[in-house]
Design a protein around this motif. Structure first.
Motif, PDB file in Angstrom:
ATOM      1  N   UNK A 225      54.642  -1.332 -39.861  1.00  0.00           N
ATOM      2  CA  UNK A 225      54.690  -2.791 -39.776  1.00  0.00           C
ATOM      3  C   UNK A 225      54.185  -3.280 -38.424  1.00  0.00           C
ATOM      4  N   UNK A 226      54.548  -2.580 -37.343  1.00  0.00           N
ATOM      5  CA  UNK A 226      54.052  -2.954 -36.015  1.00  0.00           C
ATOM      6  C   UNK A 226      52.537  -2.862 -35.980  1.00  0.00           C
ATOM      7  N   UNK A 227      51.991  -1.823 -36.607  1.00  0.00           N
ATOM      8  CA  UNK A 227      50.536  -1.693 -36.699  1.00  0.00           C
ATOM      9  C   UNK A 227      49.929  -2.887 -37.448  1.00  0.00           C
ATOM     10  N   UNK A 228      50.633  -3.373 -38.464  1.00  0.00           N
ATOM     11  CA  UNK A 228      50.112  -4.491 -39.262  1.00  0.00           C
ATOM     12  C   UNK A 228      50.122  -5.814 -38.504  1.00  0.00           C
ATOM     13  N   UNK A 229      51.018  -5.956 -37.497  1.00  0.00           N
ATOM     14  CA  UNK A 229      51.022  -7.166 -36.672  1.00  0.00           C
ATOM     15  C   UNK A 229      50.034  -6.982 -35.521  1.00  0.00           C
ATOM     16  N   UNK A 230      48.753  -6.871 -35.874  1.00  0.00           N
ATOM     17  CA  UNK A 230      47.757  -6.428 -34.912  1.00  0.00           C
ATOM     18  C   UNK A 230      47.275  -7.512 -33.963  1.00  0.00           C
ATOM     19  N   UNK A 231      47.660  -8.749 -34.162  1.00  0.00           N
ATOM     20  CA  UNK A 231      47.159  -9.828 -33.323  1.00  0.00           C
ATOM     21  C   UNK A 231      48.059 -10.202 -32.166  1.00  0.00           C
ATOM     22  N   UNK A 232      48.932  -9.278 -31.733  1.00  0.00           N
ATOM     23  CA  UNK A 232      49.913  -9.599 -30.693  1.00  0.00           C
ATOM     24  C   UNK A 232      49.247 -10.086 -29.402  1.00  0.00           C
ATOM     25  N   UNK A 233      48.134  -9.468 -29.019  1.00  0.00           N
ATOM     26  CA  UNK A 233      47.477  -9.813 -27.756  1.00  0.00           C
ATOM     27  C   UNK A 233      46.860 -11.204 -27.771  1.00  0.00           C
ATOM     28  N   UNK A 234      46.803 -11.827 -28.940  1.00  0.00           N
ATOM     29  CA  UNK A 234      46.231 -13.168 -29.045  1.00  0.00           C
ATOM     30  C   UNK A 234      47.254 -14.272 -28.788  1.00  0.00           C
ATOM     31  N   UNK A 235      48.507 -13.902 -28.483  1.00  0.00           N
ATOM     32  CA  UNK A 235      49.575 -14.893 -28.348  1.00  0.00           C
ATOM     33  C   UNK A 235      49.227 -15.973 -27.333  1.00  0.00           C
ATOM     34  N   UNK A 236      48.849 -15.574 -26.131  1.00  0.00           N
ATOM     35  CA  UNK A 236      48.578 -16.539 -25.065  1.00  0.00           C
ATOM     36  C   UNK A 236      47.378 -17.412 -25.401  1.00  0.00           C
ATOM     37  N   UNK A 237      46.323 -16.809 -25.965  1.00  0.00           N
ATOM     38  CA  UNK A 237      45.129 -17.580 -26.308  1.00  0.00           C
ATOM     39  C   UNK A 237      45.411 -18.574 -27.428  1.00  0.00           C
ATOM     40  N   UNK A 238      46.216 -18.168 -28.406  1.00  0.00           N
ATOM     41  CA  UNK A 238      46.538 -19.062 -29.511  1.00  0.00           C
ATOM     42  C   UNK A 238      47.377 -20.246 -29.041  1.00  0.00           C
ATOM     43  N   UNK A 239      48.331 -19.977 -28.142  1.00  0.00           N
ATOM     44  CA  UNK A 239      49.148 -21.071 -27.625  1.00  0.00           C
ATOM     45  C   UNK A 239      48.300 -22.038 -26.793  1.00  0.00           C
ATOM     46  N   UNK A 240      47.370 -21.472 -26.002  1.00  0.00           N
ATOM     47  CA  UNK A 240      46.515 -22.307 -25.162  1.00  0.00           C
ATOM     48  C   UNK A 240      45.567 -23.167 -25.993  1.00  0.00           C
ATOM     49  N   UNK A 241      45.310 -22.778 -27.248  1.00  0.00           N
ATOM     50  CA  UNK A 241      44.355 -23.506 -28.081  1.00  0.00           C
ATOM     51  C   UNK A 241      44.953 -24.743 -28.742  1.00  0.00           C
ATOM     52  N   UNK A 242      46.295 -24.884 -28.715  1.00  0.00           N
ATOM     53  CA  UNK A 242      46.938 -25.998 -29.413  1.00  0.00           C
ATOM     54  C   UNK A 242      46.808 -27.307 -28.627  1.00  0.00           C
ATOM     55  N   UNK A 243      46.624 -28.375 -29.350  1.00  0.00           N
ATOM     56  CA  UNK A 243      46.599 -29.689 -28.706  1.00  0.00           C
ATOM     57  C   UNK A 243      47.989 -30.052 -28.189  1.00  0.00           C
ATOM     58  N   UNK A 244      49.018 -29.786 -28.987  1.00  0.00           N
ATOM     59  CA  UNK A 244      50.400 -30.048 -28.589  1.00  0.00           C
ATOM     60  C   UNK A 244      51.107 -28.699 -28.460  1.00  0.00           C
ATOM     61  N   UNK A 245      51.084 -28.159 -27.252  1.00  0.00           N
ATOM     62  CA  UNK A 245      51.621 -26.810 -27.050  1.00  0.00           C
ATOM     63  C   UNK A 245      53.134 -26.744 -27.216  1.00  0.00           C
ATOM     64  N   UNK A 246      53.801 -27.872 -27.096  1.00  0.00           N
ATOM     65  CA  UNK A 246      55.258 -27.868 -27.235  1.00  0.00           C
ATOM     66  C   UNK A 246      55.693 -27.472 -28.646  1.00  0.00           C
ATOM     67  N   UNK A 247      54.786 -27.567 -29.613  1.00  0.00           N
ATOM     68  CA  UNK A 247      55.110 -27.227 -31.005  1.00  0.00           C
ATOM     69  C   UNK A 247      54.738 -25.790 -31.359  1.00  0.00           C
ATOM     70  N   UNK A 248      54.203 -25.049 -30.398  1.00  0.00           N
ATOM     71  CA  UNK A 248      53.686 -23.721 -30.730  1.00  0.00           C
ATOM     72  C   UNK A 248      54.788 -22.774 -31.203  1.00  0.00           C
ATOM     73  N   UNK A 249      55.956 -22.815 -30.578  1.00  0.00           N
ATOM     74  CA  UNK A 249      57.023 -21.874 -30.955  1.00  0.00           C
ATOM     75  C   UNK A 249      57.436 -22.051 -32.416  1.00  0.00           C
ATOM     76  N   UNK A 250      57.571 -23.304 -32.844  1.00  0.00           N
ATOM     77  CA  UNK A 250      57.952 -23.538 -34.236  1.00  0.00           C
ATOM     78  C   UNK A 250      56.823 -23.133 -35.183  1.00  0.00           C
TER      79      UNK A 250
END
Length: 428
Positions: A225-250
């Motif tokens: 399952x950990x192998x299947x969650x392969x996009x972990x390193x994209x966390x920071x880039x994905x959060x930075x891409x949001x217009x309203x970053x305060x909603x990223x966690x939800x």
């Protein structure tokens, strides 16, 4: 990294992604061909233990993603206190966090772990394509003119060597979307077959299906399952891409919860349908019809054309070490111009040959994916985030928070040690 190239909305999202776009990017960055091996993980663990392992991996991955974001925010606060300026727009990478926490050694170790994880993913791609193409030409007894090793060396290697000459990946970007669409099509085909088999079994789908196969089975399923969650390193880039970053966690919670639920349902249905006959790639269980053969062929072609995207970060690291102005080859041999370009292509082909050779010695896709997930991916997804958090936020965190961080850190190290132990044990 290559996961960034898999996110078709990310470029648009840099101008301010909506929550729906961000969910799409998270799902595309996470879900890959590994999902097609989940039923085998459930067969190894049992349907209940497999579900618990996958759910636990999903929850831990989500929590550690939040740790990365908190570390980034804390470092921004420290920078603001130091120079009095806001650093809201400064985007950290995973390697940047490693350097801020532990200096150059931290950066090198973090980036090396990312490359090892990427290497494991590329080898898994080769094994996956080799086994599926081989099955297309196999007879009813499972034997055919093409072995997986033959497919990798005789078919894939020459094609990938030619594709490695491309300096720009923009022409291959659409194939990443095609590969994801084909993966969804393959999953839908498998689910359709699963439902037909479950309907044929009547009202007792759990009969002769183990709920728990032992502790080793749980760790195997969790590693896969950990192998299947392969996009972990994209966390920071994905959060930075949001217009309203305060909603990223939800938004992240919705995406991870949805993907985890799909993983659990898909893995459990596959195991309940095929039982002990479940193969390490579920598409190999499909009947030999023209429709299933077409799904396999199109999926493999799309993955083969996406493979250079997976290789891109590996080539970048190798070329930076060899051919950069301060690289080894430039310093020792003063290579440049046409010779430099020839050396660049030769380095790419050499890396492909090495990875293809490794793929030929991988005994099974499922075991290899679980090994990569429980070792390198566990370090990347659990150990490093917890370690960074203890370093950056630990002194200000409460006792309960520090205890959780230490628990994740020790669990990740034990998980990685267990994965290595399994490999050593299987060799004897």
């Amino acid at each position: 990294m290559a996961a960034e190239a898999k996110a078709p909305l990310l470029e648009e999202a840099r101008r301010g992604a909506t929550p729906a776009q961000t969910i799409g990017n998270i799902v595309v960055s996470i879900v890959g061909t590994g999902v097609l091996g989940l039923p085998y993980a459930f067969r190894t663990a049992g349907w209940l233990a497999g579900a618990l392992g996958v759910a636990g991996a999903g929850a831990a991955t989500f929590y550690c993603m939040l740790l990365l974001l908190e570390c980034r925010d804390k470092l921004r606060e420290q920078e603001t206190e130091e120079d009095g300026e806001q650093h809201r727009c400064s985007n950290y990478t995973y390697g940047d966090l490693g350097e801020r926490c532990f200096g150059r050694i931290g950066r090198h170790f973090t980036e090396a772990t990312i490359i090892l994880s990427q290497t494991g993913g590329t080898v898994a791609y080769l094994v996956f394509i080799g086994q599926n193409v081989s099955s297309v030409f196999a007879a009813e007894d499972g034997h055919g003119p093409l072995t997986p090793s033959t497919v990798v060396l005789a078919l894939l290697l020459p094609v990938q060597a030619a594709l490695s000459l491309l300096r720009s990946l923009s022409s291959l970007g659409q194939f990443s979307i095609l590969a994801d669409a084909c993966t969804v099509l393959a999953v839908a085909t498998v689910v359709k077959q699963d439902l037909q088999l479950l309907a044929a079994r009547g009202e007792q789908p759990f009969q002769a299906r183990a709920a728990v196969e032992g502790l080793w089975g749980v760790t195997f399923a969790a590693g896969f399952a950990v192998f299947c969650f392969e996009g972990f390193c994209m966390t920071l880039a994905l959060e930075a891409s949001m217009a309203d970053r305060s909603r990223f966690c939800s938004v992240l919670l919705q995406a991870i919860a949805g993907v985890t639920a799909v993983y659990v349902c898909f893995g459990a249905c596959g195991y309940l349908a095929y039982g002990d006959a479940t193969k390490d790639i579920i598409t190999l269980n499909l009947p030999s019809t023209w429709s299933t053969t077409a799904v396999k062929v199109v999926l493999c072609i799309a993955l083969a054309l996406t493979f250079p995207v997976m290789m891109h970060p590996i080539h970048e690291i190798v070329e930076a070490r060899l051919l950069a102005p301060d690289g080894w080859l430039r310093k020792r041999c003063h290579v440049g111009g046409a010779m430099g370009r020839a050396a660049l292509h030769a380095s790419r082909v050499a890396v492909l040959v090495a990875l293809s050779a490794i793929a030929c010695f991988v005994p099974a896709f499922g075991s290899f994916a679980s090994f990569v997930g429980s070792t390198v991916c566990a370090l990347l997804s659990f150990v490093l985030p917890a370690l960074f958090h203890l370093r950056v936020v630990g002194h200000a965190a409460g006792a309960a928070q520090r205890a959780v961080d230490w628990a994740i850190l020790l669990f990740g190290l034990a998980f990685a040690a267990h994965g290595l132990y399994d490999v050593v044990l299987s060799r004897h």
